[in-house]
Design a protein around this motif. Structure first.
Motif, PDB file in Angstrom:
ATOM      1  N   LYS A 112     -21.511 -10.937 106.369  1.00 45.23           N
ATOM      2  CA  LYS A 112     -20.939 -11.407 107.629  1.00 45.23           C
ATOM      3  C   LYS A 112     -19.530 -10.837 107.796  1.00 45.23           C
ATOM      4  O   LYS A 112     -18.803 -10.645 106.827  1.00 45.23           O
ATOM      5  N   ALA A 113     -19.153 -10.602 109.028  1.00 46.04           N
ATOM      6  CA  ALA A 113     -17.871  -9.947 109.301  1.00 46.04           C
ATOM      7  C   ALA A 113     -16.697 -10.708 108.706  1.00 46.04           C
ATOM      8  O   ALA A 113     -15.761 -10.102 108.176  1.00 46.04           O
ATOM      9  N   ARG A 114     -16.766 -12.047 108.762  1.00 47.41           N
ATOM     10  CA  ARG A 114     -15.609 -12.816 108.283  1.00 47.41           C
ATOM     11  C   ARG A 114     -15.419 -12.669 106.781  1.00 47.41           C
ATOM     12  O   ARG A 114     -14.310 -12.859 106.265  1.00 47.41           O
ATOM     13  N   TYR A 115     -16.506 -12.385 106.056  1.00 45.93           N
ATOM     14  CA  TYR A 115     -16.385 -12.120 104.624  1.00 45.93           C
ATOM     15  C   TYR A 115     -15.943 -10.680 104.369  1.00 45.93           C
ATOM     16  O   TYR A 115     -15.066 -10.424 103.540  1.00 45.93           O
ATOM     17  N   GLN A 116     -16.566  -9.725 105.072  1.00 45.34           N
ATOM     18  CA  GLN A 116     -16.299  -8.329 104.780  1.00 45.34           C
ATOM     19  C   GLN A 116     -14.844  -7.944 105.013  1.00 45.34           C
ATOM     20  O   GLN A 116     -14.257  -7.216 104.210  1.00 45.34           O
ATOM     21  N   TRP A 117     -14.234  -8.452 106.080  1.00 46.14           N
ATOM     22  CA  TRP A 117     -12.851  -8.043 106.289  1.00 46.14           C
ATOM     23  C   TRP A 117     -11.930  -8.661 105.253  1.00 46.14           C
ATOM     24  O   TRP A 117     -10.959  -8.025 104.811  1.00 46.14           O
ATOM     25  N   LYS A 118     -12.256  -9.889 104.800  1.00 44.05           N
ATOM     26  CA  LYS A 118     -11.429 -10.500 103.746  1.00 44.05           C
ATOM     27  C   LYS A 118     -11.626  -9.793 102.413  1.00 44.05           C
ATOM     28  O   LYS A 118     -10.675  -9.601 101.640  1.00 44.05           O
ATOM     29  N   LEU A 119     -12.870  -9.391 102.130  1.00 39.77           N
ATOM     30  CA  LEU A 119     -13.139  -8.670 100.886  1.00 39.77           C
ATOM     31  C   LEU A 119     -12.503  -7.281 100.925  1.00 39.77           C
ATOM     32  O   LEU A 119     -12.009  -6.783  99.898  1.00 39.77           O
ATOM     33  N   ALA A 120     -12.481  -6.650 102.091  1.00 42.52           N
ATOM     34  CA  ALA A 120     -11.822  -5.346 102.229  1.00 42.52           C
ATOM     35  C   ALA A 120     -10.321  -5.471 102.035  1.00 42.52           C
ATOM     36  O   ALA A 120      -9.679  -4.585 101.447  1.00 42.52           O
ATOM     37  N   TRP A 121      -9.764  -6.567 102.525  1.00 44.53           N
ATOM     38  CA  TRP A 121      -8.319  -6.786 102.412  1.00 44.53           C
ATOM     39  C   TRP A 121      -7.918  -7.194 100.995  1.00 44.53           C
ATOM     40  O   TRP A 121      -6.995  -6.618 100.410  1.00 44.53           O
ATOM     41  N   ARG A 122      -8.643  -8.145 100.389  1.00 44.47           N
ATOM     42  CA  ARG A 122      -8.234  -8.694  99.098  1.00 44.47           C
ATOM     43  C   ARG A 122      -8.762  -7.885  97.917  1.00 44.47           C
ATOM     44  O   ARG A 122      -8.148  -7.865  96.854  1.00 44.47           O
ATOM     45  N   ARG A 123      -9.899  -7.260  98.056  1.00 40.89           N
ATOM     46  CA  ARG A 123     -10.518  -6.438  97.023  1.00 40.89           C
ATOM     47  C   ARG A 123     -10.662  -7.169  95.676  1.00 40.89           C
ATOM     48  O   ARG A 123     -10.233  -6.669  94.630  1.00 40.89           O
TER      49      ARG A 123
END
Length: 351
Positions: free
Chosen positions: A106-117
């Motif tokens: 889901k988009a809300r997870y992917q952008w956070k995972l991309a940011w926090r890594r």
């Protein structure tokens, strides 16, 4: 000694809950990991939906609405995307998940995972396979759940137990299917067999209450099959479950596509209880095929294996001994050591 912060924003629990009442697998694992890290000498703070701040078994539990520290040597966010915003000065970050990873797309997870890594931690190979290679992560690691120490000290039984099978999982995970196999195939072949069902809504807290309307008909059906040897016991604390497993002949469980580790099977195997499963999701990872149980392909094979275990004493003894010898070596201390390795504090052990 490292400073470790762990967060969870699911149901309310603290370190004492595991000793007081039944608890789901993800919550149980979270508590066990916190305890194991503290036992290994780390300063562990858990921020979750507990009611009040306490210290239990060396772990400090604090309501998450009182704030999460900005920094730590290791930050472990447990399954929720909103938790990735906390502890931004942590040196290392683990995102620990317990369900099939499709929800992370889901988009809300992917952008956070991309940011926090963060390093995403899975519980097995099949679990890791649910997250595609193209999706964001700061690393991917597999750390199986440990087996609680209370399940790792079972003794070899002097004589095979009576034909008593156990179901110890969520009633929505194919208990209705198992009841069909029991009534139609297994019990007619072993007329004195019993199926004890340790399942109910209380294990899942408010989540269980929300699913009550779906669980109730399944549990009512189990209760209605008393004359077919089905005994509805309800969920029990871990200490009592150890005693029940010690007197069990087999664990019967179909499995579920939502299962990523299945502590119920791991606990039974560690106690020396052979298991009959279907080859679904991670089920094949929980037994040593043909030695401590089976993960079969269809209903007929499932019933045939269950009947064999419930009636063949020689077969049962072989599988009982193999499970005791081969299925209880991985505990929560070893799982905690893997978290230390991911944090960069120890080397990967030689294979």
């Amino acid at each position: 000694m490292a400073r470790i912060v762990m967060t969870d924003d699911g149901i309310g629990f603290d370190g004492r809950t595991l000793e007081e009442r039944p608890l789901g697998g993800a919550e149980t694992s979270f508590i066990e990991m916190a305890n194991a890290l503290a036992t290994r000498g780390h300063d562990v703070l858990v921020c979750n939906r507990c009611e009040a701040e306490i210290t239990h078994r060396g772990v400090t539990w604090r309501p998450i609405d009182r704030g999460v520290p900005d920094g730590a040597d290791l930050y472990v966010a447990n399954r929720g995307d909103k938790l990735l915003k906390y502890c931004r000065q942590a040196e290392r970050v683990i995102f620990w998940i317990h369900n099939p990873a499709g929800y992370l797309l889901k988009a809300r997870y992917q952008w956070k995972l991309a940011w926090r890594r963060p390093v995403i931690v899975f519980s097995g190979a099949s679990h890791a396979g649910t997250y595609p290679a193209w999706a964001f992560a700061g690393g991917r690691e597999i750390v199986p759940y440990g087996v609680c120490v209370s399940f790792r000290h079972g003794r070899e039984q002097a004589a095979p137990p009576p034909p008593r099978a156990l179901f110890t999982s969520n009633p929505l995970r194919s208990l209705d299917w198992l009841l069909e196999q029991w009534q139609g195939r297994i019990r007619p072949a072993v007329p004195n067999a019993e199926l004890h069902v340790f399942a109910g809504m209380v294990t899942y807290g408010t989540a269980g209450a929300a699913k009550a309307d779906r669980m109730r008909p399944v549990l009512e059906r189990a209760a209605a099959l008393a004359k077919a040897g089905v005994v509805l016991r309800g969920p029990v604390p871990k200490a009592q479950l150890v005693e029940e497993l010690a007197g069990a002949r087999a664990l019967l469980y179909r499995g579920d596509v939502g299962e990523t580790f299945c502590s119920a099977v791991a606990e039974a195997q560690a106690m020396g209880v052979p298991a009959v499963l279907q080859d679904i999701a991670c089920m094949g990872e929980r037994v040593i095929e043909g030695a401590t149980g089976w993960a079969v392909g269809d209903e007929a094979a499932f019933a045939a294996r269950a009947i064999a275990l419930l009636s063949d004493d020689t077969l049962w003894r072989q599988m009982h001994r193999a499970a005791l010898e081969r299925q209880r070596g991985w505990d929560w201390d070893r799982a905690a050591m893997e978290f230390e390795r991911i944090a960069g504090w120890r080397e990967r052990p030689a294979s």
